[in-house]
Design a protein around this motif. Sequence first.
Motif, short mmCIF file in Angstrom:
data_model
loop_
_atom_site.label_atom_id
_atom_site.label_comp_id
_atom_site.label_asym_id
_atom_site.label_seq_id
_atom_site.Cartn_x
_atom_site.Cartn_y
_atom_site.Cartn_z
N THR A 108 30.51 39.73 44.45
CA THR A 108 29.99 38.71 45.35
C THR A 108 31.10 38.36 46.34
O THR A 108 32.27 38.70 46.12
N PRO A 109 30.77 37.67 47.40
CA PRO A 109 31.83 37.29 48.35
C PRO A 109 32.90 36.43 47.73
O PRO A 109 34.04 36.40 48.24
N ILE A 110 32.58 35.75 46.64
CA ILE A 110 33.53 34.82 46.05
C ILE A 110 34.29 35.46 44.91
O ILE A 110 35.51 35.34 44.79
N SER A 111 33.61 36.21 44.02
CA SER A 111 34.24 36.74 42.80
C SER A 111 33.56 38.02 42.35
O SER A 111 32.59 38.48 42.98
N GLN A 112 34.10 38.55 41.23
CA GLN A 112 33.55 39.77 40.60
C GLN A 112 32.96 39.34 39.25
O GLN A 112 33.64 38.75 38.42
N ILE A 113 31.67 39.63 39.07
CA ILE A 113 30.94 39.19 37.89
C ILE A 113 30.58 40.43 37.07
O ILE A 113 30.21 41.47 37.62
N GLY A 114 30.64 40.34 35.73
CA GLY A 114 30.22 41.45 34.89
C GLY A 114 30.96 41.48 33.59
O GLY A 114 31.33 40.44 33.04
#
Length: 522
Positions: A108-114
Amino acid sequence: MRGLARFGPIRLWARSLPFRVVLSTIAAAIVILFSTGWFLMDQSSRGIMDGKTQASVAEASAVVASMQTTLSTTDFRTTSASEQISRLARDAASRGQAGSQYFVVVETPISQIGTAGLAADSIPDSIRQAVANGDGDGLWSTPTMIRFTDQREEEPGLVVAANLDAPGQEPYPIFFLFSTSQEQRTLAVVQQATLATGVFVLVGLSATVYLIALQVLRPVRAARLAAESLAAGHLEDRMDVVGTDDLAALARSMNHMAEELDKKITQLQNLSLVQQRFVSDVSHELRTPMTTIRMAAEVLHAHRAAFDAASRRSSELLSAELDRFEGLLTELLEISRFDAGAAELSLDDVDLVGLAGDEVNSLQRLAEGTGSVISLDADGSCVAEVDGRRIRRILRNLITNAIEHGEGRPITVHLRSDDQAVAIAVRDHGVGFSAADAGQVFNRFWRADPSRGRRVGGTGLGLSISLEDARLHGGWLNAWGRPGLGAQFRLTLPRRAGEELHGSPWPVVPPDVKDLTRVSIR
């Protein structure tokens, strides 16, 4: 290189046919097995990895489709797109981790999720760029190494990427990382099995080829031993014939050859005995009539003064031609002994300097009649184990030949010796002969100039008999000549009977002829 050829594989290659066959087979088998193994591994790798890629893409496609459906039905008036994306990413990561099927990363523009603990550099930049430039409807895949931020070891994997579309938002890149460790282990097992199979095939093939080579070569070696036995004179030896194949045919052919060879040699031996008996009978039968004719001719020659001129000349011609006929008969009988193999040596230690001096003195008067003078050039005494009668005959023939063709010029008999050999050379400065005629002078009854008559007698067999006498001693008789420069005949003999000659103490070309290109030939 010669030193290496005496030992190790080089010597085996040169001397052992089974070794060459086995080594050639191994080389060919290695090439074939390497090519086959490479093709098998390539096809296996392609098949396994293609299957893994298709399954991974299908799994990722199903997950992306489910997430995209959820996004499409979400009411964004009660929740934000980023919250829904984060929830879907965590759910997908949980499902992937539950079955150890895959790892998920949504950027995402803000962070990395997963998936937690996954290093960011596990996703290659190339696939990030491909997703960023895509239209959002495709899937991309590429191999990678999955790395972790904790203590876990990196492992090979496959990245499948796509875009998630949210209404009113930029696409969200999603990456699925599938581990290919199991596939790599499968490929390692296939590789080990292929290598082990190749080694077993190579060893088995080498042993089989070696046994076949021995089976084929055993009759060939038997044929070689049989041939060596035949060459040694054991004509009664035969090969064993077993079976009806080509090798048995080889044995039968060898036995037939041995039988025919035995017959031919027996015929030649019988012919030789007949020829020797003929020579002996002719010598015995001609002795009495020749003695009678000689006595009558001597009586006529002694009373020629009482005859008229024609009768006196006839008696002189009769006596001269009778002398020549006796010499011709003696030499013909000697040639027949050589042809029949009946000539033998009567060896004794002979002072060749004294022998040569006697012959020079005895032929000096004949040489003076033609204007020539014979001189002896000897370097000390020389004793050799020879047949004195035959060496005397050789020297007499060579000096007589020099007188015949010496044109009244000086004749020199050179005698030199070393530890192994002795050389006697007769040098004249007469008409000589061409280099092309050097091999013809020893032929029977050969003349360089057929129109030239014999002035000092001779039968045309002297040089032929001299060559045979030299060979009987294990020696050499060489001839050198040039038109206008005269000729030289060199006899080389071993000091001790039976020894092999390796050189001569006197050169073939006379030392007085320094440079033929500077001599004017007229």
